[in-house]
Structures are given as C-alpha cells and as structure tokens.
Design an enzyme around this catalytic site. Sequence first.
Site: not given
Ligand SMILES: *Cc1c(COP(=O)(O)O)cnc(C)c1O
Length: 374
Positions: A43, A263
């Site tokens: 993702k 800045y």
């Molecule tokens: C993002 C996510 C994962 C992966 O988690 P990590 O801590 O990055 O390994 C797994 N399951 C769900 C439901 C998630 O939202």
Amino acid sequence: MTESETSPLAYATARLEIDLGAIVANWRDLARRHDGEVAAVVKANAYGLGAERVAPALLEGGCRHFFTAHLSEALALRPLLPGVMLAALNGAPAGSEEICLENDLWPVLVSLDDIARWQATARRVGRKLPVILHVDTGMNRLGLDLPELSVLAAEPARLAGLDLRYVMTHLVAAEVADSPSNGAQQARFAEACAALPDAPRCLANSSGIFLGPDFASDLARPGAALFGINPTPGRTSPMRLPMRLLAQILQVRTIGIGEGVGYNSVWRAGRASRIATLGIGYADGWRRRFAGQKVMAWAGPGRGFDERPIPLVGRVSMDLTTCDVTDHPELRPGHWLELMGPRQTPDALGAMAGTIGYEILTGLGPRIQRVYAP
Ligand SMILES: *Cc1c(COP(=O)(O)O)cnc(C)c1O
C-alpha cells in the site's frame, strides 16, 4: 537516449536509491521466520518506494499474496501482478463489485452489509465468490464487531455463496512485544474463527511475525519490515535497509560570524562558515520538524570524501535545505549528500520529527527520483 534521460526526473535534485534485491531478501527472511505463508503489503506506493517496481520484484522473488489499502491501488497494480492474490485492505465500496470481479480482486468484507452485498453479487453471477472477512478484535477501526460476529455465527447461511478464503484481524500493538493486547486479541481472534465456518487465518503484520508461534497463521501481512522499518523497536533491526536518500548541492556560500541562514535566521554562524544548499525540502517529505534536531548529512560514501557527519542548519524550507560544510572544503555544487540510509534510518528520522519511520517513508514525494538496483 535512455528513458531516464528523457524523463523530467533525470534532473531531479533528490534521489531515492532502492535495492529491490534487499526487499526480496527481507521478504524471504520473513517467510523463513513465519510458520505459514507470507504476503506483501504494498500500500501507499509500497511505503513510498514505488509499488510498480517493488511488487513485480516480490512476485519474481516468490511472493504470491499482495495487499494494498485502497481499491485504486489494487486496480493499478493488477496488470503487474497476474495470477496471484490481490486484495485491498480498506474494502470494496458499494458499486465496485463489477470492477473487482473483472480484475479478480478479493474483497475484504468488514460488515454484515458488505456480506449481504457480496452474497447478492454471487447470486447474480451464479458462482461462489472468493472473499476475505475482516473481524475487529480491538482496533475498533475496520471489521465486523462482536455483535455482528454473533449474528453471523447464529446464521451461517449469510455466508452461502461466498468462498471464505481468509478470516483476518489486525493487531493494535504488535511492535510492543509485552503488550497485553497482543494475547487478548489472539484469543479473541481464535474464538471468532471457531464460531465461523472453517477457513484459513491471516493475522500478523511485520511486528506480529516476531511475537512467536502463537501469532503464526496461514498468511502473515508484513509491510514495513520489507522496507527496512525495524519490526522490533528497542532491539537491533533484523531487517536490511533497502534504500538511501540523497540530495544534490545546488550552491555553496561563505558567510561571516553572526550571519543567519534561512527563514527567520533561526541558526546563526558562530564562526566563518561554508553553507551548502540542497535541493530537497518539506514538500518532498523532508520534514520541517528536522530543524533544530540532530539531523545529519554525509558526503557521497565511497568517493573518498570526508565521512564525518554534516549538520543541517537553519529551517528546512519547502524546496531547500541548508547544511554547514565548513569542515568539508572538498564539497562543491553538483555533489550529492546522503540524508537517509544505514547511518540515519527512517526510524531515527521519524523519532527526530516526532513521528515514526512509516510516515517518513510514505511521505517521500514525487519530485524525488526513484532509482532501482535489481
Ligand atoms: C498496513 C497494514 C499491515 C502491514 O503492517 P506493517 O506494520 O507495515 O507490517 C497489515 N495489515 C493491515 C490491516 C494494515 O493496515
């Protein structure tokens, strides 16, 4: 001309070097540690590293199960991931049934309404449809809650027409090895699965894989650990860091004692100083919060340059960052400095910005050129 020379990003002044082999090696390492299969969560553009390159590399490396968060991400990746499981953790919204079926995306169902909608879809197309059922065991975020689960347990006909490929849940605090929530969720999950028709289970995220055999399941869902985030905070990271972030020096100037940089002149020179300006800023995800922290840069490793750390000075602005290269007379415009890598990890940068490595990686913007080693 090569493709990279024709791309506007050939002129990028910030570059993320990504080692696809190290990501695959991390996946294999997790697959060895987990008693059950291991998916890849890709993702958010594979946590900022570029899903279009990372996902096919993992496929090539043997991974057969993939998750995104948004349906749009899964749709974009489907042509690159033929013939393997692909599902969007955020679910399949009403109206997306057709496109999910066309692309063989398994919907992650999070409510009785979802189940009814997919059951109707199965009836309409006249075949059993593969689905993943997400049960909430304490996150209170997504998934069927306990009352919904009891309805389902009492009326299993609600699942007729659906092929329950996985029942999944998500741990609240897997990275805190001694958190009582881990065992509590594991027990609630076992109870929920026992009340449902027999189906494979899908439990651990990255840190969950390190919680021991009670947290093994038919399919683990790591993301962060693939990309070098430490799944065991407080202990040495067992993972390889598969990336380096570099930024290019645009200009170097000499300033006198007492002169300010950037800045609001929040940093002033305590001696005659050479200041290098880098072409990266907070619009690239290089956080404004880094100012005043002990954030460092390093001159191009392996080029015989002075390897001592170079402190960032002054505010990080939208597109530029300044650092004090007084002790590095060899540095010139055009040279690249390393900002993130084994010497300053995403986790360490996250801590200095009051956040976590996940947010540092996923925040890296599109003006940064991604360069891949196989
Ligand atoms: C993002 C996510 C994962 C992966 O988690 P990590 O801590 O990055 O390994 C797994 N399951 C769900 C439901 C998630 O939202």
